[in-house]
Design an enzyme around this catalytic site. Sequence first.
Site, PDB file in Angstrom:
ATOM      1  N   HIS A  92       0.804  -1.114  -0.055  1.00  0.00           N
ATOM      2  CA  HIS A  92       0.060  -0.076   0.225  1.00  0.00           C
ATOM      3  C   HIS A  92       0.918   1.194  -0.027  1.00  0.00           C
ATOM      4  CE1 HIS A  92      -2.263  -3.017   2.366  1.00  0.00           C
ATOM      5  NE2 HIS A  92      -3.523  -2.460   1.776  1.00  0.00           N
ATOM      6  N   ASP A  94       2.559   1.952   3.412  1.00  0.00           N
ATOM      7  CA  ASP A  94       3.431   0.666   3.788  1.00  0.00           C
ATOM      8  C   ASP A  94       4.764   1.086   3.737  1.00  0.00           C
ATOM      9  OD1 ASP A  94       0.966  -0.723   4.409  1.00  0.00           O
ATOM     10  OD2 ASP A  94       1.407  -2.062   2.480  1.00  0.00           O
ATOM     11  N   MET A 143       2.653  -5.673  -7.675  1.00  0.00           N
ATOM     12  CA  MET A 143       1.243  -5.070  -7.318  1.00  0.00           C
ATOM     13  C   MET A 143       1.100  -3.940  -6.493  1.00  0.00           C
ATOM     14  SD  MET A 143      -1.152  -5.223  -4.866  1.00  0.00           S
ATOM     15  CE  MET A 143      -1.870  -6.601  -3.899  1.00  0.00           C
ATOM     16  N   GLU A 165     -11.015  -5.946  -4.991  1.00  0.00           N
ATOM     17  CA  GLU A 165     -11.151  -7.283  -4.141  1.00  0.00           C
ATOM     18  C   GLU A 165     -12.443  -7.334  -3.292  1.00  0.00           C
ATOM     19  OE1 GLU A 165      -7.326  -7.142  -2.007  1.00  0.00           O
ATOM     20  OE2 GLU A 165      -8.380  -8.448  -0.372  1.00  0.00           O
ATOM     21  N   LYS A 213     -14.946  -8.089  -0.130  1.00  0.00           N
ATOM     22  CA  LYS A 213     -15.021  -8.605   1.157  1.00  0.00           C
ATOM     23  C   LYS A 213     -16.412  -8.404   1.912  1.00  0.00           C
ATOM     24  CE  LYS A 213     -12.326  -8.631   5.342  1.00  0.00           C
ATOM     25  NZ  LYS A 213     -11.143  -7.866   6.284  1.00  0.00           N
ATOM     26  N   GLU A 241      -9.875 -13.121  -2.839  1.00  0.00           N
ATOM     27  CA  GLU A 241      -9.408 -13.769  -1.361  1.00  0.00           C
ATOM     28  C   GLU A 241     -10.127 -14.796  -0.834  1.00  0.00           C
ATOM     29  OE1 GLU A 241      -7.541 -10.897   1.013  1.00  0.00           O
ATOM     30  OE2 GLU A 241      -8.035 -12.234   2.939  1.00  0.00           O
ATOM     31  N   HIS A 246     -12.073 -13.968   2.264  1.00  0.00           N
ATOM     32  CA  HIS A 246     -13.333 -12.997   2.040  1.00  0.00           C
ATOM     33  C   HIS A 246     -14.216 -14.037   1.747  1.00  0.00           C
ATOM     34  CE1 HIS A 246     -10.514  -9.368   1.858  1.00  0.00           C
ATOM     35  NE2 HIS A 246     -10.233  -9.981   2.876  1.00  0.00           N
ATOM     36  N   ASP A 287      -5.376 -13.384  -3.970  1.00  0.00           N
ATOM     37  CA  ASP A 287      -4.984 -13.481  -2.549  1.00  0.00           C
ATOM     38  C   ASP A 287      -5.282 -14.839  -1.682  1.00  0.00           C
ATOM     39  OD1 ASP A 287      -4.487 -10.853  -2.713  1.00  0.00           O
ATOM     40  OD2 ASP A 287      -5.695  -9.739  -1.245  1.00  0.00           O
ATOM     41  N   ASP A 308     -11.922 -12.010   9.827  1.00  0.00           N
ATOM     42  CA  ASP A 308     -10.725 -12.438   8.680  1.00  0.00           C
ATOM     43  C   ASP A 308      -9.617 -12.634   9.380  1.00  0.00           C
ATOM     44  OD1 ASP A 308      -9.797 -12.165   6.053  1.00  0.00           O
ATOM     45  OD2 ASP A 308      -9.253  -9.947   6.359  1.00  0.00           O
ATOM     46  N   ASP A 358      -6.879 -14.730   8.228  1.00  0.00           N
ATOM     47  CA  ASP A 358      -5.517 -14.237   7.456  1.00  0.00           C
ATOM     48  C   ASP A 358      -4.465 -15.377   7.861  1.00  0.00           C
ATOM     49  OD1 ASP A 358      -6.366 -12.229   5.871  1.00  0.00           O
ATOM     50  OD2 ASP A 358      -5.842 -10.546   7.280  1.00  0.00           O
ATOM     51  N   ASP A 363      -1.961 -13.283   1.243  1.00  0.00           N
ATOM     52  CA  ASP A 363      -2.227 -11.997   1.965  1.00  0.00           C
ATOM     53  C   ASP A 363      -2.599 -12.481   3.241  1.00  0.00           C
ATOM     54  OD1 ASP A 363      -3.105  -9.329   2.628  1.00  0.00           O
ATOM     55  OD2 ASP A 363      -5.116  -9.579   1.483  1.00  0.00           O
TER      56      ASP A 363
HETATM   57  C1  GCO Z   1      -8.052  -7.312   4.112  1.00  0.00           C
HETATM   58  C2  GCO Z   1      -7.590  -7.230   2.786  1.00  0.00           C
HETATM   59  C3  GCO Z   1      -6.430  -6.437   2.393  1.00  0.00           C
HETATM   60  C4  GCO Z   1      -6.064  -6.294   1.107  1.00  0.00           C
HETATM   61  C5  GCO Z   1      -5.128  -5.140   0.987  1.00  0.00           C
HETATM   62  C6  GCO Z   1      -4.703  -5.040  -0.500  1.00  0.00           C
HETATM   63  O1  GCO Z   1      -8.954  -8.138   4.636  1.00  0.00           O
HETATM   64  O2  GCO Z   1      -7.358  -6.635   5.227  1.00  0.00           O
HETATM   65  O3  GCO Z   1      -7.501  -8.540   2.129  1.00  0.00           O
HETATM   66  O4  GCO Z   1      -5.359  -7.061   3.077  1.00  0.00           O
HETATM   67  O5  GCO Z   1      -6.176  -7.179   0.355  1.00  0.00           O
HETATM   68  O6  GCO Z   1      -5.554  -3.948   1.550  1.00  0.00           O
HETATM   69  O7  GCO Z   1      -5.820  -4.334  -1.209  1.00  0.00           O
HETATM   70 MN    MN Z   2      -6.654  -9.149   0.604  1.00  0.00          MN
HETATM   71 MN    MN Z   3      -8.274 -10.206   3.820  1.00  0.00          MN
END
Ligand code: GCO
Ligand code: MN
Ligand code: MN
Length: 388
Positions: A55, A58, A89, A182, A184, A218, A221, A246, A256, A258, A288
Amino acid sequence: MSNYEPKPEHKFTFGLWTVGNVGRDPFGVEVRRALSPVEIVHLLAEVGAWGVNFHDNDLVPIDATSAERDRIVADFKRALDDTGIVAPMATTNLFTDPAFKDGAFTSNDPTVRAYALQKTMRAIDLGAELGAKVYVFWGGREGTETDSSKSALDAGKRFREALNFLCDYALDQGYDLKFALEAKPNEPRSDIYLPTTGAMLGFIATLDHPEMVGVNPEVAHEHMAGLNFMHAVAQAWDAGKLFHIDLNDQKFGRYDQDFRFGAEMIKQAFYLVKFLEDVGYDGARHFDAHAYRTEGPEGVKAFARGCMRTYLILKEKAQRFNQDAEIQALLAEINADDGTYSWLAGGYSAGKAARLKGETFDRAALGERDLRYEHLDQLTIELLLGVR
Ligand code: GCO
Ligand code: MN
Ligand code: MN
């Protein structure tokens, strides 16, 4: 048997925010030291990744001066050159700053919407400067807690207007960039607009430049919503819209999580890898995800290595599935076609419709056929469990 070593051709990538995750959650503070972007690039090189995504913030803090920005970007580029890590990306942080508490492109406040556009244009410039070819849009705050506050119809129109503006901006600059949306369903908002990959695909068709916009599905998600991720990916692939992916893992219906790729739902992860490999997806495989909060620096490396290793193990399992004589014989039987109805192929004609209306079918015989999916699934499970 392969040694499961990650190689550049596998296109494994991680975000600065993934291996750089410090373990903060709603109930606890950070448990790991924040690594600099340069340190993260070296960490990724050490574990064998191909690329790093980021990002805007970041890499460059939101309040950096332009001199600071230039120095940070120069240091980052040097780290990329030194390690051979690429930056395929990039994306915009439109969710951390309080200015975006009610969304960015869909905010009710026109000033917030204008600021979000400006921030994204600058972030696109940064991505293009570092060689990114895919630009991700994750609308983390594009939603509501209460629908009394915002019109869902206006929000959709605002989101469309923003993407149209940004497509034209990227084209105007001559950037070789595709956009990937993306979805979610929720978190951090109670509800996020366009909650699934399928919703995104429908939305893309309404844009001015649908050809330059695809999706970034993702795993987590789609699993939050209890959906079959591989099916969403297949639909995106069929539409020519799988621009990025992702990869991570989590239990159905949770927040989420992850988790490391393949940490939870091995069977789903297997069908996903098999799909990507079978169709020849050649985009980045982006993890991700982040390490458990229990982990320190070595745990973070174990997490990153685990994501890639599990992917490669599942890729090998997919090859075995495709070569397994008994499995393939069952599939051949399931998909057997003696050509009786091949005249139906190639679309409608009045003649075919009339002929089909005249056919008689032995419905009872069709219903009695034993499909042997139990046996097929058990063979698949045994293959995955390593006894086959
Ligand atoms: C989340 C998202 C993020 C995005 C990221 C890139 O749930 O936090 O998955 O990790 O993928 O902001 O766009
Ligand atoms: Mn993501
Ligand atoms: Mn995510």
